[in-house]
Design an enzyme around this catalytic site. Structure first.
Site, PDB file in Angstrom:
ATOM      1  CG  HIS A   1      -3.196 -15.206   8.131  1.00  0.00           C
ATOM      2  ND1 HIS A   1      -1.883 -15.924   8.208  1.00  0.00           N
ATOM      3  CD2 HIS A   1      -3.760 -16.005   6.857  1.00  0.00           C
ATOM      4  CE1 HIS A   1      -1.841 -16.958   7.356  1.00  0.00           C
ATOM      5  NE2 HIS A   1      -2.952 -17.075   6.760  1.00  0.00           N
TER       6      HIS A   1
ATOM      7  N   PRO B   1       0.828  -1.353   0.019  1.00  0.00           N
ATOM      8  CG  PRO B   1      -1.002  -1.711   1.623  1.00  0.00           C
ATOM      9  CD  PRO B   1       0.710  -2.008   1.136  1.00  0.00           C
ATOM     10  CD  GLU B   2       3.033   2.878  -4.559  1.00  0.00           C
ATOM     11  OE1 GLU B   2       3.052   4.171  -4.775  1.00  0.00           O
ATOM     12  OE2 GLU B   2       3.234   1.842  -5.141  1.00  0.00           O
TER      13      GLU B   2
END
Length: 271
Positions: free
Chosen positions: A93, A2-3
């Site tokens: 997770h 993710p940016e």
């Protein structure tokens, strides 16, 4: 990974959905992330008051009365928002959970475990935050600033704008897209660009990031917003992951490695 647009999308969604400000519970299910989650975070967050949620580069900051929770999504990290913790099923997770006083909360899920969670009493001194460069959507990120930095270096321009100590939040996807819009080859040395090139590049970065935020970011494989929806900027990509240029000539795009990252560009449109 993710940016900036993806993290900003998550940040805005959290601001919209989180109404309660007091944390009633903080639970750790699996400490194994990039750095092991400090078990002492529970005492720091429990019954603390959340003042605001902000984004700094690729990091989410939960600012509390006496400290800040720093969340990094890594490559596959997802924050899931829930409206009630009762009968909530913990999945594989899932790493930690924050429950607010009204029963709402978030769960962090990360398959590859490259994300991280830290607590800091002085955010300006935190090792993840203290050396970050300027925000690309701020006024500080302008052509004069980038030109003054770039003219002193002999690095590929793509590496320059991906350097988090110079400008924070830009990763591989948005660097490629911005350079295409500015008509600059990604491997061109930063000291070979003139001031007009930097004017065009800064304008392109701001435009690409702004559009991506409006589209909810880019989902190539793993990214999802807090309601489980993907980002839709992938439909707007001009070169990243594409075979041909969107120009009228429909030229086959070139694909090269720059500092280990795949770079897509048009040899005709980008000089």
């Amino acid at each position: 990974m993710p940016e900036l647009p993806e993290v900003e999308t998550v940040c805005r969604a959290l601001k919209k959905n989180i109404k309660s400000r007091e944390v009633s519970q903080f639970k750790i299910f699996n400490r194994n992330l990039r750095w092991k989650i400090d078990s002492k975070i529970n005492k720091c967050v429990h019954k603390n008051i959340l003042l605001e949620i902000i984004r700094k580069g690729k990091y989410l900051l939960f600012v509390f009365t006496d400290g800040t929770l720093i969340i990094h999504l890594g490559m596959t990290g997802i924050l899931k928002f829930f409206i009630s913790y009762k009968n909530l099923k913990i999945e594989n997770h899932d790493h930690y959970q924050i429950i607010f006083k009204d029963g709402t909360g978030i769960i962090y899920n990360d398959v590859r475990k490259f994300g991280s969670l830290h607590w800091s009493n002085k955010i300006e001194n935190n090792f993840l935050i203290k050396n970050l460069g300027v925000e690309p959507l701020s006024n500080k990120f302008n052509a004069d600033y980038l030109y003054s930095v770039g003219k002193k270096r002999k690095v590929a321009i793509k590496n320059l704008i991906m350097n988090q100590k110079i400008v924070t939040g830009i990763g591989n996807i948005y660097a490629s897209e911005s350079l295409f819009l500015a008509k600059i080859q990604p491997n061109k040395k930063s000291n070979r660009l003139n001031q007009q090139n930097y004017i065009d590049l800064v304008s392109a970065v701001k435009k690409v990031l702004s559009i991506a935020i409006r589209k909810g970011g880019t989902t190539i494989k793993d990214f999802k917003t807090i309601d489980g929806k993907p980002g839709y900027f992938h439909q707007e990509l001009s070169v990243y992951g594409r075979e041909t240029c969107p120009c009228e000539l429909n030229i086959k795009l070139k694909k090269i490695k720059i500092n280990g990252r795949t770079s897509f560009f048009c040899g005709k449109c980008q000089k």
